[in-house]
Design a protein around this motif. Structure first.
Motif, PDB file in Angstrom:
ATOM      1  N   UNK A 178       2.495  -6.632  33.686  1.00  0.00           N
ATOM      2  CA  UNK A 178       3.586  -7.515  34.119  1.00  0.00           C
ATOM      3  C   UNK A 178       4.636  -7.769  33.030  1.00  0.00           C
ATOM      4  N   UNK A 179       4.320  -7.504  31.775  1.00  0.00           N
ATOM      5  CA  UNK A 179       5.278  -7.691  30.678  1.00  0.00           C
ATOM      6  C   UNK A 179       6.454  -6.717  30.821  1.00  0.00           C
ATOM      7  N   UNK A 180       6.175  -5.531  31.401  1.00  0.00           N
ATOM      8  CA  UNK A 180       7.230  -4.535  31.614  1.00  0.00           C
ATOM      9  C   UNK A 180       8.390  -5.141  32.399  1.00  0.00           C
ATOM     10  N   UNK A 181       8.093  -5.915  33.432  1.00  0.00           N
ATOM     11  CA  UNK A 181       9.141  -6.494  34.275  1.00  0.00           C
ATOM     12  C   UNK A 181       9.944  -7.554  33.521  1.00  0.00           C
ATOM     13  N   UNK A 182       9.364  -8.117  32.491  1.00  0.00           N
ATOM     14  CA  UNK A 182      10.101  -9.069  31.657  1.00  0.00           C
ATOM     15  C   UNK A 182      11.032  -8.375  30.674  1.00  0.00           C
ATOM     16  N   UNK A 183      10.620  -7.198  30.180  1.00  0.00           N
ATOM     17  CA  UNK A 183      11.430  -6.461  29.203  1.00  0.00           C
ATOM     18  C   UNK A 183      12.438  -5.516  29.847  1.00  0.00           C
ATOM     19  N   UNK A 184      12.143  -5.042  31.047  1.00  0.00           N
ATOM     20  CA  UNK A 184      12.999  -4.051  31.696  1.00  0.00           C
ATOM     21  C   UNK A 184      14.449  -4.520  31.877  1.00  0.00           C
ATOM     22  N   UNK A 185      14.708  -5.741  32.313  1.00  0.00           N
ATOM     23  CA  UNK A 185      16.113  -6.147  32.442  1.00  0.00           C
ATOM     24  C   UNK A 185      16.881  -6.121  31.118  1.00  0.00           C
ATOM     25  N   UNK A 186      16.222  -6.491  30.018  1.00  0.00           N
ATOM     26  CA  UNK A 186      16.897  -6.468  28.722  1.00  0.00           C
ATOM     27  C   UNK A 186      17.146  -5.037  28.254  1.00  0.00           C
TER      28      UNK A 186
END
Length: 160
Positions: free
Chosen positions: A51-59
């Motif tokens: 789930x961390x991927x979805x937090x970093x993907x927008x940046x």
């Protein structure tokens, strides 16, 4: 050199075209953005499935988009061209700005004076044409060495 005499110096009218240097063509920009995306994606790859991927993907995507936007804006701001036409009696300078608006200046060729401001202008070796009560810049987007060469060319041609 980002300026050239379109017609030979002995012919009439004499035409010179000036444009800003373009060091990054469209293919180079595409390769740079793709390389940036690839290099930014490398640290994100181990996070696939978490789930961390979805937090970093927008940046990550915002960084790539920001790079693309900055390069596009730079490319559009370099869409300037100037054309100087010197015939037997008239000197005419036409400038097309990035937004498409056209600026024109003309003067009797005999009274046209080329001036180089070594330190007083907005850039070093600032070159202007003066005549008919106005002073207009020419080639302000050129490098310092190119402005010096432009001044010498214009001075030589207008002296004839």
């Amino acid at each position: 050199m980002p300026y050239e005499w379109i017609s030979p110096p002995q012919s009439t009218p004499q035409k010179m075209r000036l444009w800003p240097h373009n060091s990054l063509p469209a293919r180079g920009m595409a390769a740079f953005v793709l390389t940036t995306f690839t290099l930014i994606s490398i640290p994100v790859l181990p996070l696939l499935g978490s789930p961390i991927l979805w937090g970093l993907l927008p940046f990550t995507l915002a960084a790539v988009w920001g790079m693309y936007w900055a390069l596009q804006r730079n490319y559009k701001s370099r869409q300037i061209s100037e054309e100087l036409v010197l015939d037997e009696t008239l000197a005419r300078l036409t400038r097309i700005n990035p937004k498409g608006d056209v600026q024109e200046w003309d003067c009797d060729r005999y009274w046209t004076k080329v001036t180089k401001y070594e330190d007083e202008g907005p850039v070093p070796n600032y070159v202007t044409l003066r005549g008919k009560g106005r002073e207009v810049e020419i080639g302000a987007f050129l490098s310092e060495e190119e402005r010096i060469a432009l001044f010498e060319d214009l001075e030589r041609v207008l002296r004839r």
